[in-house]
Design an enzyme around this catalytic site. Structure first.
Site, PDB file in Angstrom:
ATOM      1  N   LYS A 222       0.324   8.997 -14.001  1.00  0.00           N
ATOM      2  CA  LYS A 222       0.472   8.510 -12.681  1.00  0.00           C
ATOM      3  C   LYS A 222       2.105   8.657 -12.252  1.00  0.00           C
ATOM      4  O   LYS A 222       3.023   8.591 -12.866  1.00  0.00           O
ATOM      5  CB  LYS A 222       0.259   6.945 -12.723  1.00  0.00           C
ATOM      6  CG  LYS A 222       0.725   6.421 -11.452  1.00  0.00           C
ATOM      7  CD  LYS A 222       0.392   4.778 -11.300  1.00  0.00           C
ATOM      8  CE  LYS A 222       0.858   4.125 -10.142  1.00  0.00           C
ATOM      9  NZ  LYS A 222       0.806   2.491 -10.197  1.00  0.00           N
ATOM     10  N   GLU A 272       5.761  -8.303  -5.089  1.00  0.00           N
ATOM     11  CA  GLU A 272       5.672  -8.085  -6.364  1.00  0.00           C
ATOM     12  C   GLU A 272       6.849  -8.695  -7.333  1.00  0.00           C
ATOM     13  O   GLU A 272       8.020  -8.268  -7.013  1.00  0.00           O
ATOM     14  CB  GLU A 272       5.619  -6.567  -6.714  1.00  0.00           C
ATOM     15  CG  GLU A 272       5.511  -6.155  -8.182  1.00  0.00           C
ATOM     16  CD  GLU A 272       5.159  -4.718  -8.287  1.00  0.00           C
ATOM     17  OE1 GLU A 272       5.229  -4.276  -9.495  1.00  0.00           O
ATOM     18  OE2 GLU A 272       5.296  -4.014  -7.140  1.00  0.00           O
ATOM     19  N   GLU A 316      -5.286   2.907 -12.025  1.00  0.00           N
ATOM     20  CA  GLU A 316      -4.090   2.741 -11.532  1.00  0.00           C
ATOM     21  C   GLU A 316      -3.479   1.366 -12.099  1.00  0.00           C
ATOM     22  O   GLU A 316      -2.212   1.518 -12.587  1.00  0.00           O
ATOM     23  CB  GLU A 316      -4.013   3.124  -9.907  1.00  0.00           C
ATOM     24  CG  GLU A 316      -2.566   2.936  -9.574  1.00  0.00           C
ATOM     25  CD  GLU A 316      -2.261   3.059  -8.022  1.00  0.00           C
ATOM     26  OE1 GLU A 316      -1.344   2.842  -7.519  1.00  0.00           O
ATOM     27  OE2 GLU A 316      -3.481   3.432  -7.265  1.00  0.00           O
ATOM     28  N   GLU A 450      -1.739   4.814   3.690  1.00  0.00           N
ATOM     29  CA  GLU A 450      -1.496   3.535   2.580  1.00  0.00           C
ATOM     30  C   GLU A 450       0.108   3.288   2.988  1.00  0.00           C
ATOM     31  O   GLU A 450       0.425   2.256   3.169  1.00  0.00           O
ATOM     32  CB  GLU A 450      -1.650   3.645   1.105  1.00  0.00           C
ATOM     33  CG  GLU A 450      -1.185   2.803   0.271  1.00  0.00           C
ATOM     34  CD  GLU A 450      -1.580   2.832  -1.184  1.00  0.00           C
ATOM     35  OE1 GLU A 450      -0.808   2.517  -1.869  1.00  0.00           O
ATOM     36  OE2 GLU A 450      -2.797   3.339  -1.333  1.00  0.00           O
TER      37      GLU A 450
END
Length: 468
Positions: A222, A272, A316, A450
């Site tokens: 990733k 986050e 992911e 996105e």
């Protein structure tokens, strides 16, 4: 050594100013008789309810700072600098955290240093990030702090021997003329004159295509590719005025602003958490996978269901969870991770989220947590070193503090969010940042959409067209 001077009876604005002035007088009398030791003093007065962010806006464009946790249980606005720890090169985290803890001690629970660090301190520092350095942690001079249902007006002093000439009078003068919110409408933001994207849509989709080839070859599992939107104005947009508007759209986010000087500010509303530590108890979370919000509750539920059932998004998010869990297991006992992700709903996006917690071995170490957690695969990639090298080679700009850790450190606790959904003000320029996690199955056009969706909260408060 740290001292604290605190009143417990709530005052109105004028009474709080008068009481704090008296504490400043007493503190300097105390300092005059306490020679030879470096002392940090916190002078604090309970005050009738004041909105910290509106108070900060009233102070005008100057050195300012702001932090609000996700649940609005702790909200701090600060002006000026009582103490600062900063550097232009990568910090020795053990030494930095040691210096912070030595300065703070543990006498007063509200005494905290606020700041952050670069996403990748090993990269060269671009000019626009120079005021922030590789890291910067500040003890504000004056604060309005809202903790739970109580609000405080405070002054911090880090005083050596002999006392700095004229400091007491400057503090008293600043306090006397300090403005407080008066209910006046918030001034309009200047209109956007121009926008440029780095890279362009075509360039970004090409980067995603190349990253998918690297993933297919086995070089990466990733990688998070970011892009930057550069907005130009005829006058400097006030970062606090932006944040006031942004706070209404992102009530469930960590909100922050670090403004080391008049023409430079890094701000954002991040969903986050990197980690929170209270004594030895540590909380963290993994956040990955994205869908937009639906126009109706039914549409919203459909999108959430798609997110939960998407193998690409679950894969992911699983990468991020496993890496964070591994870090906690290296440093903690009794590590627990939720068995299934939940959907975190934000104003414009929804994400997969897994909460993790553990009990640190020994006394706990913020340096160890920062060193091993940052950057998580949610903002860097996996394997970490390969992803960081790939980002450094391919992204056409310096991330600076974007996606780096931002937060605070106190005597017995610390909390850091990840500096995403953020922007950098430099004079008449505003740089906005957004990234997307690229894994097997990613589609270049979808990743562009996105990232554009992640920019929309800030773009919308600026009055920009929100069409990708």
């Amino acid at each position: 050594m740290t001292e604290a001077f605190t009143l417990v009876e709530t005052r109105d604005v004028d009474g709080a100013k008068e009481s704090l002035a008296q504490l400043i007088e007493r503190a300097f009398d105390h300092l005059a008789s306490a020679q030879g030791e470096r002392r940090a003093l916190r002078l604090e007065v309970p005050i009738e309810p004041v909105e910290p962010l509106l108070w900060l806006l009233a102070q005008g464009n100057r050195s300012r700072g702001y932090w609000r946790d996700r649940r609005a249980g702790y909200e701090l606005a600060g002006i000026g600098t009582a103490d600062v720890l900063t550097g232009e090169v990568q910090a020795d985290l053990d030494a930095l955290m040691g210096r912070l803890h030595d300065s703070i001690a543990s006498v007063h629970p509200n005494l905290r240093y606020f700041g952050g660090m670069r996403f990748n301190p090993a990269q060269p520092l671009e000019d626009k990030w120079t005021p922030f350095g590789a890291y910067r942690f500040v003890l504000p001079r004056f604060e309005v702090l809202k903790r739970g249902q109580q609000t405080y007006l405070a002054c911090n002093i880090v005083q050596g021997e002999p006392p700095e000439a004229g400091l007491k009078q400057r503090l008293l003068d600043t306090l006397e003329t300090m403005p407080f919110p008066d209910g006046q409408p918030i001034a309009a933001l200047p209109p956007i004159r121009n926008r440029r994207d780095h890279p362009s849509r075509e360039g970004y989709e090409s980067l995603v295509t190349d990253a998918l080839k690297a993933i297919e070859s086995g070089t990466l599992t990733k990688v998070v590719l970011a892009r930057m939107a550069e907005l130009s104005f005829d006058a400097m947009p006030d970062p606090i005025a932006i944040l006031v508007r942004l706070s209404q759209l992102a009530p469930n986010a960590f909100q922050f602003c670090f403004q080391p000087r008049e023409d430079a500010a890094f701000f954002g509303a991040s969903p986050e958490r990197l980690y929170k530590r209270q004594d030895r108890y540590v909380q963290s979370e993994s956040l990955a996978g994205t869908r937009g919000r639906g126009a109706t509750p039914e549409d919203d539920a459909t999108l959430a269901g798609e997110l939960m059932e998407s193998e690409k998004d679950r894969h992911e998010q699983r990468i991020v969870t496993e890496v964070i869990q591994g870090v906690l297991e290296r440093h903690c006992n009794a590590v627990h991770a939720e068995p299934e992700p939940a959907v975190l709903r934000l104003h414009r996006c929804q994400h997969l989220q897994t909460r993790l917690e553990g009990i640190m071995r020994g006394e706990g170490s913020d340096a160890a947590l920062l060193r091993d957690l940052q950057p998580t695969p949610a903002v860097g990639g996996h394997p970490r070193e390969a992803a960081l090298a790939y980002i450094a080679e391919t992204e056409p700009f310096d991330r600076g503090w974007y996606a780096g850790p931002v937060g605070w450190v106190s005597g017995d606790a610390a909390e850091f969010a990840v500096g995403i959904r953020s922007g950098l003000v430099r004079g008449e320029q505003l740089y906005l940042f957004a990234g997307a996690g690229i894994v097997e199955g990613s589609e270049p056009s979808a990743e562009w959409r996105e990232t554009e969706n992640k920019l929309l909260n800030i773009l919308s408060v600026l009055g920009a067209d929100d069409r990708a």
